[in-house]
Design a protein around this motif. Structure first.
Motif, PDB file in Angstrom:
ATOM      1  N   GLU A  61       0.828  -1.205   0.000  1.00  0.00           N
ATOM      2  CA  GLU A  61       0.000   0.000   0.000  1.00  0.00           C
ATOM      3  C   GLU A  61       0.866   1.261   0.000  1.00  0.00           C
ATOM      4  N   GLN A  62       1.972   1.233   0.736  1.00  0.00           N
ATOM      5  CA  GLN A  62       2.883   2.384   0.751  1.00  0.00           C
ATOM      6  C   GLN A  62       3.413   2.654  -0.661  1.00  0.00           C
ATOM      7  N   THR A  65       0.606   3.848  -3.061  1.00  0.00           N
ATOM      8  CA  THR A  65       0.227   5.227  -2.742  1.00  0.00           C
ATOM      9  C   THR A  65       1.246   6.201  -3.326  1.00  0.00           C
ATOM     10  N   GLU A  66       2.526   5.866  -3.223  1.00  0.00           N
ATOM     11  CA  GLU A  66       3.574   6.707  -3.808  1.00  0.00           C
ATOM     12  C   GLU A  66       3.407   6.850  -5.326  1.00  0.00           C
ATOM     13  N   TRP A  69      -1.839   5.514  -6.539  1.00  0.00           N
ATOM     14  CA  TRP A  69      -2.995   4.644  -6.325  1.00  0.00           C
ATOM     15  C   TRP A  69      -3.634   4.975  -4.979  1.00  0.00           C
ATOM     16  N   THR A  70      -4.951   4.824  -4.905  1.00  0.00           N
ATOM     17  CA  THR A  70      -5.703   5.082  -3.682  1.00  0.00           C
ATOM     18  C   THR A  70      -6.489   3.832  -3.319  1.00  0.00           C
ATOM     19  N   ARG A  71      -6.515   3.526  -2.038  1.00  0.00           N
ATOM     20  CA  ARG A  71      -7.306   2.371  -1.601  1.00  0.00           C
ATOM     21  C   ARG A  71      -8.782   2.712  -1.744  1.00  0.00           C
ATOM     22  N   PHE A  83      -7.582  -1.074  -5.171  1.00  0.00           N
ATOM     23  CA  PHE A  83      -6.887   0.197  -5.349  1.00  0.00           C
ATOM     24  C   PHE A  83      -7.298   0.760  -6.700  1.00  0.00           C
ATOM     25  N   ARG A  85      -6.797   4.385  -9.495  1.00  0.00           N
ATOM     26  CA  ARG A  85      -5.974   5.559  -9.809  1.00  0.00           C
ATOM     27  C   ARG A  85      -6.700   6.845  -9.441  1.00  0.00           C
TER      28      ARG A  85
END
Length: 141
Positions: A61-62, A65-66, A69-71, A83, A85
């Motif tokens: 997830e880290q 996210t970088e 991407w968003t959960r 996840f 975009r």
């Protein structure tokens, strides 16, 4: 039924649905395979910029996210973690809620949608082996 039929010395046939070298030799593989491919070699997901093997959802997830991407929190499926975009994008990565249930196609889904950042590797090969394979492949092209 798809697969390969193998006859033993007594003439008894058995179907191998996902054949590997180990399954033909009837030896136990050095490492257990996945649930979808008995005897297959395990794979790991590697984040290329840091050459980090992803071993948990926190790490994955880290990194996602970088990369923007968003959960996706409004999922109707309680057995999946998703996840996306953006709200207007059709790009979606769906993964099992339990990290240990990852299959090879989950890894490749992440790789295809983030080509320059992730790679699926055989954990028994060293990073240098991958570099050597890329160099030899480029020389033949």
């Amino acid at each position: 039924m798809s697969g390969v039929w193998v006859f033993d010395k007594k003439g008894v046939a058995r179907l191998i649905t996902n054949p590997t070298r180990e399954s033909f030799e009837q030896k136990e593989p050095r490492q257990p395979g996945t649930a979808t491919a008995p005897g297959a070699r395990p794979r790991v997901l590697v984040y290329l910029p840091s050459n980090q093997v992803i071993r948990s959802y926190a790490e994955l997830e880290q990194r996602l996210t970088e990369l923007g991407w968003t959960r996706y929190r409004d999922s109707d499926r309680s057995d999946l973690i998703q996840f996306h975009r953006s709200d207007t994008s059709s790009h979606l990565i769906s993964l099992p809620k339990n990290f240990s249930n990852f299959k090879h196609f989950h890894f490749y889904d992440i790789v295809v949608k983030n080509r320059s950042f992730f790679q699926v590797r055989d954990p028994t090969m060293q990073y240098q082996d991958y570099c050597d394979n890329d160099i030899s492949r480029n020389k033949t092209n």
